[in-house]
Design an enzyme around this catalytic site. Structure first.
Site, PDB file in Angstrom:
ATOM      1  N   GLU A  76      39.809  43.905  34.582  1.00 44.76           N
ATOM      2  CA  GLU A  76      38.922  43.232  35.707  1.00 44.76           C
ATOM      3  C   GLU A  76      39.495  41.609  36.097  1.00 44.76           C
ATOM      4  O   GLU A  76      39.183  40.973  35.011  1.00 44.76           O
ATOM      5  CB  GLU A  76      37.576  43.222  35.282  1.00 44.76           C
TER       6      GLU A  76
ATOM      7  N   ASN B 133      30.622  46.654  32.856  1.00 43.39           N
ATOM      8  CA  ASN B 133      29.364  46.279  32.220  1.00 43.39           C
ATOM      9  C   ASN B 133      27.925  47.455  33.427  1.00 43.39           C
ATOM     10  O   ASN B 133      26.863  46.566  32.848  1.00 43.39           O
ATOM     11  CB  ASN B 133      29.801  45.502  31.868  1.00 43.39           C
TER      12      ASN B 133
END
Length: 508
Positions: free
Chosen positions: A156, A194
């Site tokens: 990411e 997440n």
């Protein structure tokens, strides 16, 4: 800017599992890598562990011995932060504390050249907040690898408020040159993975808390029906209950107590007890050598119904129809009132896909006798297990017919209590909703949600693509029913999900 070429030096701070793994990735891409750790000797130990792992690959013939020697020369342990001065990119992978990360990057600004790129591997802290302590925050970005970094494909790339587009482009292209799949996101709590992954754990914990069924059965349903690589409880044990709980608390706090991210008291109790999963030998499961592996609940063998009627043509109807024909049961097919209809009449049982309501509720509101709900499966043709939930009014003989029907199709059957949304359906609906909300809030693009979840946590299908295949209106209906039953903002639908359902469009 373009990708950093192999002649550029990469530095990694932190020689734990993640830092050493990132160093290995960069070295295998041809860079000289300087590895630093504040603990004396830790950097060399990290390199030694990496090379020991490479040695095993050499023994198996997966890596040439000469390549191993080249990697050994490229990985260099250094003793002082000042030794990182030649680096063109510094990647920090240390403890998740804002003050410590800020301190390290402030020092790096004085040590490294003005054009050196700075990247943090943080999984939960704000890139903007880390950069706020710097004189030139525009050259700092997030570069979030996933563990184990040499194996997991996803990175990411996270922009802080001050990060320049040129820096982001260089990090994206560099990670891709290292063989990684990249997604970009703004610096918001949890980034993509997440954040979007929270419901995978939370909904399993909620089903457990309400007595829907036991830990091992939920895990089996999620694996063998949803086709997830691991169920939520075995995955939490693998991650570490303390780590998983801390991330949930961090995201919950960062979103000012949004109930969508509320931590679980069940998990907190495990953490308080020190039952942290595999690393302590006990979590939701017992990992002692002499422990008997628990088994999921299986319905007893039941006779199959001789005749079956299918009503409706939902997207997954054809797979089930083909299996019925293969099993040799007499089959009749009727057209439903709308394309969302899908009902299976098997003997005395009326089988209906869960829509987020309780079976008992559906039986009363829709006036259906002997109702048995079945859970979502990724692919009903290949699913090894099906979860069923009978209404309180359903006769035992009808439940036996429902069990016998799925067993005749070669499935293991787990009968769970009458929990709204069951297991797979409520989880997938919430994953899709969280992904849609990330897109709606401008955190990332829709396609990046699915790329991230498939490559970062090995989901069998991107949650937005899964919602599209189910029908976004069906997913919205599940969420609306869950919100009505629980009366909680936790299940509120994303505006993007609602808009897409209203237009009959798709999310990706």
């Amino acid at each position: 800017m373009a990708a950093l070429t192999p002649d550029k030096i990469i530095a990694v701070i932190g020689a734990g599992t993640m830092g050493a793994g990132v160093a290995q990735v960069a070295a295998q891409a041809g860079h000289q890598v300087l590895l630093f750790d504040a603990n004396a000797g830790a950097a060399q130990q990290g390199i030694d562990r990496t090379l020991a792992g490479i040695d095993k690959l050499v023994e198996k013939g997966k890596i040439a011995a000469a390549e191993r020697e080249v990697l050994a020369q490229r990985l260099v342990a250094v003793e002082k932060l000042e030794d990182l001065a030649p680096a063109h990119l510094v990647i920090e992978a240390i403890v998740e504390r804002l003050d410590i990360k800020q301190s390290v990057f402030k020092q790096l600004e004085d040590i490294c050249a003005p054009d050196t790129l700075l990247a943090t591997n943080t999984s939960s802290l704000s890139v903007t907040a880390i950069g706020a302590a710097l004189k030139r925050p525009e050259r700092l970005a997030g570069m979030h690898f996933f563990n184990p970094a040499p194996i997991m494909k996803l990175v990411e790339i996270i922009s802080g408020l001050a990060t320049t587009p040129e820096v982001l482009t260089t990090l994206v292209e560099t990670a891709q040159a290292w063989g990684k799949q990249t997604v970009q996101a703004k610096s918001t709590p949890g980034f993509i993975v997440n954040r979007v992954a929270r419901p995978f754990y939370a909904e399993g914990l909620r089903v457990l808390q309400e007595g829907g069924t036991d830990v091992v059965t939920i895990d089996a349903i999620m694996r063998e029906s949803g086709n997830f690589r691991m169920g939520p409880f075995e995955l939490m044990d693998l991650i570490g209950q303390d780590v998983n709980y801390a991330v949930t608390c961090s995201v919950h706090d960062a979103y000012y107590g949004d109930p969508r991210f509320m931590p679980s008291l069940i998990q907190k109790e495990l953490v308080d007890a020190g039952f942290l999963g595999r690393k302590t030998g006990r979590g939701f499961y017992n990992y002692a050598k002499d422990a008997t592996p628990p088994q999921p609940s299986h319905a007893p063998q039941c006779d199959r119904p001789e005749s079956v009627t299918i009503i409706g043509t939902a997207p997954f109807a054809e797979s089930i129809i083909n299996q019925i024909k293969t099993a040799g049961m007499h089959l009749e097919i009727e057209k439903g009132d709308n394309e969302e209809d899908f009902i299976i009449l098997a003997g005395e049982a009326c089988l209906v896909l869960t829509d987020g309501r309780m079976a008992t509720q559906v039986a009363v509101e829709d006036e259906i006798s002997d109702l048995v709900l079945f859970d979502l499966a990724l692919d009903y043709g290949t699913a090894k297990r099906i979860a069923l939930a009978p209404a309180d009014q359903t006769h035992p003989d009808a439940l036996n017919d429902a069990i016998g029907f799925w067993q005749a199709l070669g499935k293991q059957v787990s009968v769970i209590d009458d929990i709204p949304g069951m297991c797979v359906m409520r989880t997938v609906a919430m994953l899709a909703n969280e992904g849609a909300d990330a897109v709606n809030q401008g955190v990332c693009r829709a396609k990046d949600v699915d790329i991230a979840m498939q490559n970062g946590v090995n989901y069998p299908k991107g949650p937005l693509a899964w919602a599209d295949s189910l029908g976004v209106a069906r997913v919205l209906n599940v969420l609306d029913n869950l919100q009505t039953i629980y009366g909680e903002d936790r299940y509120r639908a994303s505006p993007l999900l609602l808009r897409t359902a209203l237009t009959g469009g798709t999310l990706v």
